[in-house]
Structure formats: C-alpha cells, structure tokens
Design a protein around this motif. Sequence first.
Motif, PDB file in Angstrom:
ATOM      1  N   SER A 106      -2.003   7.522  18.646  1.00  0.00           N
ATOM      2  CA  SER A 106      -2.641   7.254  17.358  1.00  0.00           C
ATOM      3  C   SER A 106      -1.612   6.934  16.284  1.00  0.00           C
ATOM      4  CB  SER A 106      -3.448   8.473  16.904  1.00  0.00           C
ATOM      5  OG  SER A 106      -4.540   8.709  17.759  1.00  0.00           O
ATOM      6  N   ILE A 107      -1.980   5.992  15.413  1.00  0.00           N
ATOM      7  CA  ILE A 107      -1.229   5.707  14.192  1.00  0.00           C
ATOM      8  C   ILE A 107      -2.040   6.295  13.042  1.00  0.00           C
ATOM      9  CG2 ILE A 107      -0.461   3.898  12.608  1.00  0.00           C
ATOM     10  CD1 ILE A 107      -0.065   2.101  15.062  1.00  0.00           C
ATOM     11  N   VAL A 108      -1.438   7.208  12.278  1.00  0.00           N
ATOM     12  CA  VAL A 108      -2.221   7.887  11.248  1.00  0.00           C
ATOM     13  C   VAL A 108      -1.723   7.655   9.824  1.00  0.00           C
ATOM     14  CG1 VAL A 108      -2.956   9.685  12.856  1.00  0.00           C
ATOM     15  CG2 VAL A 108      -0.930  10.059  11.443  1.00  0.00           C
ATOM     16  N   CYS A 109      -0.542   7.068   9.642  1.00  0.00           N
ATOM     17  CA  CYS A 109      -0.058   6.919   8.264  1.00  0.00           C
ATOM     18  C   CYS A 109       1.029   5.864   8.158  1.00  0.00           C
ATOM     19  CB  CYS A 109       0.492   8.256   7.751  1.00  0.00           C
ATOM     20  SG  CYS A 109       0.955   8.231   5.993  1.00  0.00           S
ATOM     21  N   PHE A 110       0.973   5.094   7.061  1.00  0.00           N
ATOM     22  CA  PHE A 110       2.054   4.225   6.622  1.00  0.00           C
ATOM     23  C   PHE A 110       2.468   4.672   5.216  1.00  0.00           C
ATOM     24  CE2 PHE A 110      -0.185   1.467   9.553  1.00  0.00           C
ATOM     25  CZ  PHE A 110       0.787   0.646  10.108  1.00  0.00           C
ATOM     26  N   TYR A 111       3.738   4.542   4.937  1.00  0.00           N
ATOM     27  CA  TYR A 111       4.195   4.678   3.550  1.00  0.00           C
ATOM     28  C   TYR A 111       5.334   3.694   3.337  1.00  0.00           C
ATOM     29  CZ  TYR A 111       6.192   6.183  -0.807  1.00  0.00           C
ATOM     30  OH  TYR A 111       6.658   6.184  -2.102  1.00  0.00           O
ATOM     31  N   VAL A 112       5.238   2.907   2.269  1.00  0.00           N
ATOM     32  CA  VAL A 112       6.270   1.926   1.933  1.00  0.00           C
ATOM     33  C   VAL A 112       6.723   2.177   0.502  1.00  0.00           C
ATOM     34  CG1 VAL A 112       6.787  -0.534   1.632  1.00  0.00           C
ATOM     35  CG2 VAL A 112       5.321   0.208   3.523  1.00  0.00           C
ATOM     36  N   ASP A 113       8.028   2.189   0.303  1.00  0.00           N
ATOM     37  CA  ASP A 113       8.605   2.318  -1.031  1.00  0.00           C
ATOM     38  C   ASP A 113       7.923   1.300  -1.953  1.00  0.00           C
ATOM     39  OD1 ASP A 113      10.294   1.865  -3.324  1.00  0.00           O
ATOM     40  OD2 ASP A 113      11.997   2.674  -2.226  1.00  0.00           O
ATOM     41  N   PRO A 114       7.403   1.731  -3.108  1.00  0.00           N
ATOM     42  CA  PRO A 114       6.704   0.799  -4.003  1.00  0.00           C
ATOM     43  C   PRO A 114       7.489  -0.469  -4.316  1.00  0.00           C
ATOM     44  CG  PRO A 114       6.354   3.045  -4.745  1.00  0.00           C
ATOM     45  CD  PRO A 114       7.354   3.115  -3.626  1.00  0.00           C
ATOM     46  N   ARG A 115       8.813  -0.377  -4.379  1.00  0.00           N
ATOM     47  CA  ARG A 115       9.620  -1.566  -4.699  1.00  0.00           C
ATOM     48  C   ARG A 115       9.721  -2.528  -3.522  1.00  0.00           C
ATOM     49  NH1 ARG A 115      15.087   0.889  -6.982  1.00  0.00           N
ATOM     50  NH2 ARG A 115      14.666   2.372  -5.300  1.00  0.00           N
ATOM     51  N   GLU A 116       9.292  -2.089  -2.347  1.00  0.00           N
ATOM     52  CA  GLU A 116       9.388  -2.917  -1.142  1.00  0.00           C
ATOM     53  C   GLU A 116       8.036  -3.482  -0.697  1.00  0.00           C
ATOM     54  OE1 GLU A 116      11.928  -3.840   0.841  1.00  0.00           O
ATOM     55  OE2 GLU A 116      13.506  -2.911  -0.356  1.00  0.00           O
ATOM     56  N   ARG A 117       6.985  -3.165  -1.393  1.00  0.00           N
ATOM     57  CA  ARG A 117       5.663  -3.603  -0.968  1.00  0.00           C
ATOM     58  C   ARG A 117       5.522  -5.117  -1.106  1.00  0.00           C
ATOM     59  NH1 ARG A 117       2.523   1.570  -3.774  1.00  0.00           N
ATOM     60  NH2 ARG A 117       3.305   3.084  -2.230  1.00  0.00           N
ATOM     61  N   GLY A 118       4.824  -5.701  -0.147  1.00  0.00           N
ATOM     62  CA  GLY A 118       4.667  -7.148  -0.142  1.00  0.00           C
ATOM     63  C   GLY A 118       5.823  -7.883   0.505  1.00  0.00           C
ATOM     64  N   ARG A 119       6.729  -7.157   1.148  1.00  0.00           N
ATOM     65  CA  ARG A 119       7.907  -7.784   1.761  1.00  0.00           C
ATOM     66  C   ARG A 119       7.929  -7.602   3.286  1.00  0.00           C
ATOM     67  NH1 ARG A 119      13.322  -6.174  -1.101  1.00  0.00           N
ATOM     68  NH2 ARG A 119      13.970  -8.109  -0.056  1.00  0.00           N
ATOM     69  N   GLY A 120       6.781  -7.320   3.873  1.00  0.00           N
ATOM     70  CA  GLY A 120       6.688  -7.280   5.323  1.00  0.00           C
ATOM     71  C   GLY A 120       7.074  -5.973   5.977  1.00  0.00           C
ATOM     72  N   VAL A 121       7.263  -4.906   5.197  1.00  0.00           N
ATOM     73  CA  VAL A 121       7.707  -3.640   5.777  1.00  0.00           C
ATOM     74  C   VAL A 121       6.629  -3.036   6.677  1.00  0.00           C
ATOM     75  CG1 VAL A 121       8.501  -1.297   5.284  1.00  0.00           C
ATOM     76  CG2 VAL A 121       9.281  -3.194   3.849  1.00  0.00           C
ATOM     77  N   ALA A 122       5.393  -2.998   6.225  1.00  0.00           N
ATOM     78  CA  ALA A 122       4.323  -2.411   7.042  1.00  0.00           C
ATOM     79  C   ALA A 122       4.148  -3.174   8.349  1.00  0.00           C
ATOM     80  CB  ALA A 122       3.012  -2.374   6.258  1.00  0.00           C
ATOM     81  N   ARG A 123       4.221  -4.499   8.304  1.00  0.00           N
ATOM     82  CA  ARG A 123       4.090  -5.288   9.522  1.00  0.00           C
ATOM     83  C   ARG A 123       5.232  -4.988  10.493  1.00  0.00           C
ATOM     84  NH1 ARG A 123       2.778  -9.113   5.660  1.00  0.00           N
ATOM     85  NH2 ARG A 123       4.781 -10.206   5.885  1.00  0.00           N
ATOM     86  N   ALA A 124       6.437  -4.844   9.948  1.00  0.00           N
ATOM     87  CA  ALA A 124       7.580  -4.515  10.796  1.00  0.00           C
ATOM     88  C   ALA A 124       7.409  -3.134  11.423  1.00  0.00           C
ATOM     89  CB  ALA A 124       8.872  -4.567   9.984  1.00  0.00           C
ATOM     90  N   LEU A 125       6.916  -2.187  10.655  1.00  0.00           N
ATOM     91  CA  LEU A 125       6.671  -0.847  11.183  1.00  0.00           C
ATOM     92  C   LEU A 125       5.637  -0.880  12.299  1.00  0.00           C
ATOM     93  CD1 LEU A 125       6.624   1.122   7.822  1.00  0.00           C
ATOM     94  CD2 LEU A 125       8.191   1.589   9.730  1.00  0.00           C
TER      95      LEU A 125
END
Length: 207
Positions: A106-125
């Motif tokens: 299961s994947i239950v959580c993502f968190y991305v530094d607010p200054r990094e949002r919109g730069r592909g971090v969640a997709r990379a994770l």
Amino acid sequence: MTRLEVLPLTAARWGDLVQLFSRPGGSIVRGCWCMYYRRTGSGSHGSGAGNREAMQALVEQETVPGLIAYRSGRPVGWISLGPREAYPRLERSPVMKRVDDRPVWSIVCFYVDPRERGRGVARALLRAAIDYARSQGARLLEAYPVDKRARSHPDFLWFGPAQMFRRAGFREVARRKPARPVMRRRLRSGRHRRARAGVDSRATRSS
C-alpha cells in the motif's frame, strides 16, 4: 532539468526526513510522522513527539517505511509505502478496507516540500515506489488517491491525485466514496537490481 534521486529511508538518512518535515509547511506531517495508519486502538493518533519516536524506532529496526526524494542532495519529498499488513488502520476504513485476500503493498502518503511542488517530485516518488515494491517481491501495489475535477490544495493531497496513478498504470478496483477510488497496479516479476537498502532511482528526472 535537475535530476532527482529517490532512496529508501534508513537509519543513516533519518536526519533527512526530520529536516524535510521540519521546514515551513511541514506541520501537516510533523504531527503524524506517517504513523497514523500504522497504529490502532484508543490513542492511536498519538502526539507529534510520540509518533516521531515510533517512526524512528521502525527505522532503527531496519524497517524501510518509505522513500525520500533528493534534489542536489537536499531532501524534497517523501512517500510512505509497505506491505498492507503494516497499516492495520486501513482495515477499519470504510474507503480503504480490503478489496480481496490477495497480498498487496500500500501507498498511504506523499509529502513534497512546498517550494518543490509542481516540479515532478511526486511522480518521481511514485515511479521509485513501483520499482522498490517490485524489488521487495510485491506483485500488487495499491493506492487510495483523491479523484476530483476541482483542483485540490496540495496540503490535502497526501494520498496523491488519481490522475497521476492512472498515468503510472494503476487501475481502479473499487470505489466506496465518490472521490476516493482504490487503485492497483500489477508488478511483473523479473530481474531487477536489489540494493541492500532498496532501490536507487538516480536516473529519475523532474519536469
């Protein structure tokens, strides 16, 4: 295009998670420390300090509770994943209760530094999570994203947006609430590199 590196959370990297959660905007995860779904019973919410100690204890026992994304050596994102059995509170959720008896991660959580949002971090994770779960022998990876037409504030997307999972090959297998599908991706067996700590997604790029 700056490279992102995604690595498992180990005892040696514990300070990186503390640093990420301690920055401005990290209060949404700082109280929970991704322990909410790992706990059950009365008092399962715990305190910020207690949850931090519990998460650190997991890491020190060589449990990998998730992966950290780095940009130029700086921690910028986090994803919590593992065998579904590691998250007993999911069984009590009317939205995320078990679909069937098949073993899943299961994947239950993502968190991305607010200054990094919109730069592909969640997709990379997410890409790294797929690789890591596969490397650990998982054959099904499950998620519980948010599926809304209206744009949600990133602070309320810790489960991730459904569209991101669809693009990564996940398919809906249940929906018990209009905006909350249960989605799965099959993970094919094969020859995949197993690092001692897990998967290293150095080739992942942001967009």
